[in-house]
Design a protein around this motif. Structure first.
Motif, mmCIF file in Angstrom:
data_model
loop_
_atom_site.group_PDB
_atom_site.id
_atom_site.type_symbol
_atom_site.label_atom_id
_atom_site.label_comp_id
_atom_site.label_asym_id
_atom_site.label_seq_id
_atom_site.Cartn_x
_atom_site.Cartn_y
_atom_site.Cartn_z
ATOM 1 N N THR A 127 41.748 -15.751 36.458
ATOM 2 C CA THR A 127 42.660 -15.350 36.434
ATOM 3 C C THR A 127 43.332 -17.039 36.542
ATOM 4 O O THR A 127 43.584 -17.457 37.316
ATOM 5 C CB THR A 127 43.739 -14.923 38.132
ATOM 6 N N VAL A 128 44.868 -17.196 35.349
ATOM 7 C CA VAL A 128 45.235 -18.081 35.852
ATOM 8 C C VAL A 128 46.544 -17.895 35.594
ATOM 9 O O VAL A 128 47.068 -16.899 34.819
ATOM 10 C CB VAL A 128 44.491 -19.198 34.719
ATOM 11 N N GLU A 129 48.048 -18.813 35.464
ATOM 12 C CA GLU A 129 49.127 -19.044 35.319
ATOM 13 C C GLU A 129 49.149 -20.424 34.270
ATOM 14 O O GLU A 129 48.222 -20.965 34.287
ATOM 15 C CB GLU A 129 49.717 -19.632 36.707
ATOM 16 N N ALA A 130 49.843 -19.296 32.749
ATOM 17 C CA ALA A 130 50.462 -20.843 31.889
ATOM 18 C C ALA A 130 50.680 -20.464 30.971
ATOM 19 O O ALA A 130 51.596 -19.610 30.647
ATOM 20 C CB ALA A 130 48.456 -20.612 30.666
ATOM 21 N N GLU A 131 51.539 -21.576 30.316
ATOM 22 C CA GLU A 131 52.593 -21.564 29.357
ATOM 23 C C GLU A 131 52.483 -20.385 28.251
ATOM 24 O O GLU A 131 51.094 -20.563 28.147
ATOM 25 C CB GLU A 131 53.192 -22.791 28.461
ATOM 26 N N ALA A 132 53.412 -19.833 27.850
ATOM 27 C CA ALA A 132 52.785 -18.664 27.164
ATOM 28 C C ALA A 132 52.382 -18.861 26.326
ATOM 29 O O ALA A 132 51.401 -18.749 25.267
ATOM 30 C CB ALA A 132 53.920 -17.456 26.910
ATOM 31 N N THR A 133 52.781 -20.409 25.139
ATOM 32 C CA THR A 133 51.878 -20.447 23.674
ATOM 33 C C THR A 133 50.906 -21.263 24.303
ATOM 34 O O THR A 133 50.931 -22.020 23.226
ATOM 35 C CB THR A 133 53.480 -21.108 22.810
ATOM 36 N N HIS A 134 50.479 -21.576 25.437
ATOM 37 C CA HIS A 134 49.160 -22.365 25.756
ATOM 38 C C HIS A 134 47.866 -22.102 26.076
ATOM 39 O O HIS A 134 47.510 -22.455 27.233
ATOM 40 C CB HIS A 134 49.754 -23.776 25.993
ATOM 41 N N THR A 163 47.596 -25.869 33.010
ATOM 42 C CA THR A 163 47.116 -24.147 33.579
ATOM 43 C C THR A 163 46.710 -24.056 35.369
ATOM 44 O O THR A 163 46.136 -25.223 34.962
ATOM 45 C CB THR A 163 45.391 -23.647 32.918
ATOM 46 N N THR A 164 47.277 -23.510 35.635
ATOM 47 C CA THR A 164 46.884 -22.956 37.266
ATOM 48 C C THR A 164 46.102 -22.028 37.406
ATOM 49 O O THR A 164 46.564 -20.962 36.909
ATOM 50 C CB THR A 164 48.450 -22.872 37.776
#
Length: 207
Positions: A127-134, A163-164
């Protein structure tokens, strides 16, 4: 992650009967959730949507053209018929460019570990956090030449810029263990001897 444009139609009929009619026309019922707005119920072109989802994977980003307005939508759930393997329904989350989203990304294990090892994959996604378009389509983990006893944790997986990691960094992803060997059953030599002597004994008795 690039996005593909899909022309969608708003729908006003709901329920299983309406969904079946949509699918008979080679189209796909879908819903877009998010941003505090009411869900948007849509009908999508079957072939174009299937190809877009197949090409971009689990977290496909689509540009939905709804009544001439573009809505970025991130795929969250795809329902597939187990027998016919056709898409029955798609759930999307509405997103905006620059917005951060939390998603599960598939892990691809590549390479060959050292001889005599067995590769055990303990986690198939992170599970990661990323910018929606990337949003990355997948994460690559190399096991090339790794020896017995090597472990790769979530925190050691290389992530794309921006990406985090959300998953606990101590989560075990890949474990390199000793290959199991299947021992050949060893025949009891005494038993073999007895079996060999039996016909001879029977022949002597017959005489």
């Amino acid at each position: 992650m690039s996005s593909e444009k899909i022309v969608a139609e708003k729908r006003t009929e709901f329920g299983k009967g309406a969904a079946r009619r949509i699918r008979r026309e080679n189209k796909i019922p879908a819903v877009v959730y998010g941003h505090g707005a009411d869900p948007i119920h849509l009908t999508l072109p079957g072939h174009a949507t299937m190809m877009a989802l197949k090409h971009h994977g689990a977290n496909a980003l689509l540009e939905l053209d709804i009544d001439g307005k573009t809505q970025l939508a991130l795929t969250k759930q795809v329902q597939v018929d187990d027998v016919r393997r056709v898409i029955e329904h798609v759930d999307f989350v509405a997103v905006r460019a620059g917005e951060k989203v939390t998603v599960d990304i598939v892990i691809n294990v590549v390479g060959d570990a050292a001889s005599g090892t067995m590769v055990v994959t303990d986690a198939n996604t992170l599970t990661v956090e990323a910018e929606a378009t990337h949003v990355p389509e997948s994460l690559e983990v190399s096991i090339e030449g790794l020896e017995i006893g090597t472990q790769i944790l979530a925190g050691q997986v290389e992530l794309p810029k921006g990406t985090t990691l959300v998953t606990d960094p101590e989560t075990l992803v890949v474990n390199i263990t000793e290959a199991r060997t299947i021992e050949e059953p060893v025949a009891d030599e005494a038993a073999e001897g007895e079996a060999a002597e039996a016909p001879e004994a029977e022949a002597a008795d017959a005489e």
